[in-house]
Design a protein around this motif. Structure first.
Motif, PDB file in Angstrom:
ATOM      1  N   VAL A   1       0.835  -1.210   0.000  1.00  0.00           N
ATOM      2  CA  VAL A   1       0.000   0.000   0.000  1.00  0.00           C
ATOM      3  C   VAL A   1       0.865   1.255   0.000  1.00  0.00           C
ATOM      4  O   VAL A   1       0.571   2.231  -0.695  1.00  0.00           O
ATOM      5  CB  VAL A   1      -0.959  -0.013   1.214  1.00  0.00           C
ATOM      6  CG1 VAL A   1      -1.696   1.297   1.340  1.00  0.00           C
ATOM      7  CG2 VAL A   1      -1.924  -1.171   1.118  1.00  0.00           C
ATOM      8  N   TYR A   2       1.965   1.234   0.770  1.00  0.00           N
ATOM      9  CA  TYR A   2       2.840   2.399   0.824  1.00  0.00           C
ATOM     10  C   TYR A   2       3.512   2.649  -0.525  1.00  0.00           C
ATOM     11  O   TYR A   2       3.671   3.800  -0.933  1.00  0.00           O
ATOM     12  CB  TYR A   2       3.908   2.230   1.904  1.00  0.00           C
ATOM     13  CG  TYR A   2       3.341   2.019   3.284  1.00  0.00           C
ATOM     14  CD1 TYR A   2       2.270   2.784   3.742  1.00  0.00           C
ATOM     15  CD2 TYR A   2       3.861   1.063   4.132  1.00  0.00           C
ATOM     16  CE1 TYR A   2       1.749   2.596   5.013  1.00  0.00           C
ATOM     17  CE2 TYR A   2       3.349   0.861   5.401  1.00  0.00           C
ATOM     18  CZ  TYR A   2       2.289   1.629   5.835  1.00  0.00           C
ATOM     19  OH  TYR A   2       1.770   1.453   7.082  1.00  0.00           O
ATOM     20  N   ILE A   3       3.889   1.589  -1.198  1.00  0.00           N
ATOM     21  CA  ILE A   3       4.505   1.722  -2.532  1.00  0.00           C
ATOM     22  C   ILE A   3       3.498   2.323  -3.506  1.00  0.00           C
ATOM     23  O   ILE A   3       3.834   3.197  -4.319  1.00  0.00           O
ATOM     24  CB  ILE A   3       5.004   0.352  -3.047  1.00  0.00           C
ATOM     25  CG1 ILE A   3       5.997  -0.279  -2.072  1.00  0.00           C
ATOM     26  CG2 ILE A   3       5.590   0.472  -4.440  1.00  0.00           C
ATOM     27  CD1 ILE A   3       7.253   0.514  -1.852  1.00  0.00           C
ATOM     28  N   ILE A   4       2.250   1.889  -3.434  1.00  0.00           N
ATOM     29  CA  ILE A   4       1.208   2.431  -4.314  1.00  0.00           C
ATOM     30  C   ILE A   4       0.960   3.906  -4.006  1.00  0.00           C
ATOM     31  O   ILE A   4       0.803   4.725  -4.915  1.00  0.00           O
ATOM     32  CB  ILE A   4      -0.086   1.596  -4.180  1.00  0.00           C
ATOM     33  CG1 ILE A   4       0.142   0.191  -4.744  1.00  0.00           C
ATOM     34  CG2 ILE A   4      -1.254   2.275  -4.887  1.00  0.00           C
ATOM     35  CD1 ILE A   4      -0.963  -0.793  -4.445  1.00  0.00           C
ATOM     36  N   ILE A   5       0.939   4.275  -2.730  1.00  0.00           N
ATOM     37  CA  ILE A   5       0.739   5.681  -2.346  1.00  0.00           C
ATOM     38  C   ILE A   5       1.888   6.543  -2.881  1.00  0.00           C
ATOM     39  O   ILE A   5       1.661   7.624  -3.432  1.00  0.00           O
ATOM     40  CB  ILE A   5       0.606   5.815  -0.815  1.00  0.00           C
ATOM     41  CG1 ILE A   5      -0.715   5.210  -0.352  1.00  0.00           C
ATOM     42  CG2 ILE A   5       0.702   7.261  -0.383  1.00  0.00           C
ATOM     43  CD1 ILE A   5      -0.847   5.087   1.153  1.00  0.00           C
ATOM     44  N   ILE A   6       3.114   6.062  -2.736  1.00  0.00           N
ATOM     45  CA  ILE A   6       4.268   6.826  -3.217  1.00  0.00           C
ATOM     46  C   ILE A   6       4.224   6.957  -4.738  1.00  0.00           C
ATOM     47  O   ILE A   6       4.467   8.040  -5.294  1.00  0.00           O
ATOM     48  CB  ILE A   6       5.581   6.179  -2.743  1.00  0.00           C
ATOM     49  CG1 ILE A   6       5.710   6.332  -1.227  1.00  0.00           C
ATOM     50  CG2 ILE A   6       6.785   6.783  -3.454  1.00  0.00           C
ATOM     51  CD1 ILE A   6       6.833   5.530  -0.615  1.00  0.00           C
ATOM     52  N   SER A   7       3.897   5.884  -5.442  1.00  0.00           N
ATOM     53  CA  SER A   7       3.800   5.937  -6.909  1.00  0.00           C
ATOM     54  C   SER A   7       2.696   6.895  -7.345  1.00  0.00           C
ATOM     55  O   SER A   7       2.866   7.664  -8.300  1.00  0.00           O
ATOM     56  CB  SER A   7       3.535   4.547  -7.478  1.00  0.00           C
ATOM     57  OG  SER A   7       4.580   3.678  -7.161  1.00  0.00           O
ATOM     58  N   GLY A   8       1.573   6.865  -6.642  1.00  0.00           N
ATOM     59  CA  GLY A   8       0.492   7.806  -6.952  1.00  0.00           C
ATOM     60  C   GLY A   8       0.889   9.245  -6.694  1.00  0.00           C
ATOM     61  O   GLY A   8       0.528  10.154  -7.451  1.00  0.00           O
ATOM     62  N   ALA A   9       1.657   9.464  -5.615  1.00  0.00           N
ATOM     63  CA  ALA A   9       2.128  10.825  -5.313  1.00  0.00           C
ATOM     64  C   ALA A   9       3.085  11.329  -6.380  1.00  0.00           C
ATOM     65  O   ALA A   9       3.045  12.506  -6.754  1.00  0.00           O
ATOM     66  CB  ALA A   9       2.795  10.849  -3.939  1.00  0.00           C
ATOM     67  N   VAL A  10       3.932  10.446  -6.897  1.00  0.00           N
ATOM     68  CA  VAL A  10       4.843  10.839  -7.979  1.00  0.00           C
ATOM     69  C   VAL A  10       4.049  11.197  -9.232  1.00  0.00           C
ATOM     70  O   VAL A  10       4.317  12.207  -9.894  1.00  0.00           O
ATOM     71  CB  VAL A  10       5.869   9.724  -8.261  1.00  0.00           C
ATOM     72  CG1 VAL A  10       6.646   9.995  -9.535  1.00  0.00           C
ATOM     73  CG2 VAL A  10       6.813   9.568  -7.090  1.00  0.00           C
TER      74      VAL A  10
END
Length: 183
Positions: free
Chosen positions: A160-169
């Motif tokens: 989930v954290y990886i998805i949040i970071i990718s979405g933020a990028v």
């Protein structure tokens, strides 16, 4: 590679002054020198420069002021000096050079499109770029520390954290592109 870099290298330590000096001068010297050459070619008819060569010179200048952080980081990994003092100094100065060259590219592209400092578009783009950099630094570091606290020792980071970071990028790229800033 960027995650492995300690961002405090840019702000603290004896090498920070060197990193800032190299980081600022590396894109500014080719930009100033190239701009002077283009100006001389335009104003001095005795140089006998064809008018179609000036865009080529501009392209060479714009290529020479770019210092992409991922490219330099991968070169340091290939040379196996990423974790040496020289490698850390290079990473810090490359990060600064990348930001400075993005500022210069933003200003140059806005001026090329005809919106100089008078219209305020270039100034607002530069202000948005600076604000965006500070926002990313102010929000990303606390979020990264929070993720580290949430992740058990020796376990991988939750998906989930990886998805949040990718979405933020992705969101950062969309917002900066809509603001007229080079992503």
């Amino acid at each position: 590679s960027g995650v492995k870099m300690d961002p405090r290298l840019v702000w603290t330590g004896s090498a920070s002054l060197t990193a800032w000096s190299v980081g600022i001068l590396a894109p500014l010297i080719p930009f100033a020198g190239g701009s002077a050459i283009v100006l001389m070619c335009k104003t001095n008819a005795s140089l006998n420069v064809h008018r179609y060569h000036i865009p080529a010179v501009r392209s060479i200048i714009s290529t020479n002021i770019l210092f992409p952080f991922p490219v330099i980081a991968s070169l340091l990994i290939d040379l196996k000096i990423m974790n040496s003092e020289l490698g850390r100094l290079t990473l810090a100065s490359t990060l600064i050079s990348d930001l400075i060259s993005n500022f210069l590219a933003t200003i140059a592209s806005n001026i090329k499109m005809g919106s100089g400092w008078r219209d305020g578009i270039t100034a607002s783009s530069v202000i948005l770029l600076v604000a965006w950099c500070f926002l990313i630094v102010a929000s990303a570091e606390p979020f990264a520390h929070w993720i580290i606290k949430q992740t058990p020792e020796g376990k991988p980071v939750h998906r989930v954290y990886i998805i949040i970071i990718s979405g933020a990028v992705l969101l950062a790229v969309i917002l900066t592109d809509n603001a007229g800033v080079n992503f």
